[in-house]
Write an enzyme that holds these catalytic residues in place. Structure first.
Site, PDB file in Angstrom:
ATOM      1  N   ASP A   1       0.835  -1.203   0.000  1.00  0.00           N
ATOM      2  CA  ASP A   1       0.000   0.000   0.000  1.00  0.00           C
ATOM      3  C   ASP A   1       0.870   1.254   0.000  1.00  0.00           C
ATOM      4  O   ASP A   1       2.024   1.220   0.431  1.00  0.00           O
ATOM      5  CB  ASP A   1      -0.854   0.071   1.280  1.00  0.00           C
ATOM      6  CG  ASP A   1      -1.726  -1.135   1.441  1.00  0.00           C
ATOM      7  OD1 ASP A   1      -2.115  -1.723   0.428  1.00  0.00           O
ATOM      8  OD2 ASP A   1      -2.004  -1.490   2.606  1.00  0.00           O
TER       9      ASP A   1
HETATM   10  N1  URA Z   1      -1.022  -6.028   3.845  1.00  0.00           N
HETATM   11  C1  URA Z   1      -1.492  -4.778   3.892  1.00  0.00           C
HETATM   12  O1  URA Z   1      -2.508  -4.524   4.509  1.00  0.00           O
HETATM   13  N2  URA Z   1      -0.832  -3.835   3.232  1.00  0.00           N
HETATM   14  C2  URA Z   1       0.304  -4.065   2.541  1.00  0.00           C
HETATM   15  O2  URA Z   1       0.868  -3.145   1.968  1.00  0.00           O
HETATM   16  C3  URA Z   1       0.793  -5.365   2.514  1.00  0.00           C
HETATM   17  C4  URA Z   1       0.105  -6.340   3.182  1.00  0.00           C
END
Ligand code: URA
Length: 246
Positions: free
Chosen positions: A104
């Protein structure tokens, strides 16, 4: 494909130049001089000689990069909104590479970029069960019942997660720190898992992908994976690494 296209891909020159070479009688296909302009070639099975030397399409060099993605960078090759992408971050000007899976916008940590499609496919395919380890800080202090729900598998809306390894690491300013190992890679999975038990994630960092760890790589920095690291990772998912490729 047409012979002149094949020759151009082999780096002989433009298609026009390749046609000239054919006209000059310098090109042989499977031992026979080529005179027809539209001759077709099967690049896997046919043997093409130019001036008595075999010509081949060069094998693209494989590239494997480990980036410690900082928060505020988008896991994408391009962003229509003009935000910094992971490719902008590493300042890549070489041949086409792309991120394997995604982190993310706010998440930090280990992200592999490559031009090896088979390798990328294997790393993200649920069948291969590649472990991903995260460090996170979550709001409040989850009770052991909530932690056990995460351990056993929890419904995150459209999906019930597989059992996860989860370890309480301590508390920080009234919030809790955990280390979590999962095999899946659903969109925002870790955030949705903790949300499902009422403790939203405040900070998230991926520290490991299979056998690849960040070690001393600082956020925003990147390095090439070593051949040994690639072999170990490929080996751990039951594949083989041949001629620089998975
Ligand atoms: N899980 C998440 O919630 N975000 C990420 O970036 C990777 C795994």
């Amino acid at each position: 494909m047409r012979l002149q296209k094949y020759m151009a891909l082999c780096g002989v020159g433009s298609r026009r130049k390749s046609e000239d070479l054919i006209r000059q009688g310098r090109v042989y296909l499977n031992g026979k001089q080529v005179v027809e302009m539209g001759t077709l070639v099967d690049p896997r099975n046919d043997k093409v000689l130019l001036d008595q030397k075999q010509i081949l399409i060069p094998v693209e060099d494989k590239i494997y990069i480990l980036l410690n993605k900082p928060s505020g960078t988008i896991t994408s090759v391009k962003d229509p909104q003009g935000r910094e992408t992971v490719l902008d971050r590493i300042g890549w000007k070489g041949s086409r590479i792309y991120p394997v899976g995604r982190l993310d916008y706010e998440t930090e940590g280990a992200l592999i970029l490559t031009n090896d499609g088979d390798f990328a496919f294997a790393l993200t395919h649920p069948k291969y069960q590649v472990e991903k380890e995260y460090y996170c800080i979550v709001k409040g202090s989850p009770k052991s019942k909530a932690v056990n729900r995460l351990r056993q598998g929890v419904n995150i809306g459209d999906f019930v997660t597989s059992p996860a390894e989860i370890k309480y690491m301590g508390s920080k300013n009234g919030n809790a720190e955990f280390r979590l190992v999962i095999h899946e890679g659903k969109n925002r999975q870790v955030r949705r898992m903790f949300e499902a038990v009422g403790h939203p994630v405040l900070y998230l960092k991926r520290e490991r992908i299979g056998s690849i760890t960040l070690d001393k790589l600082k956020p925003g920095f990147w390095r090439y994976l070593s051949k040994e690291e690639i072999i170990e990772l490929v080996d751990s998912i039951g594949g083989t690494y041949k001629n620089g490729s998975f």
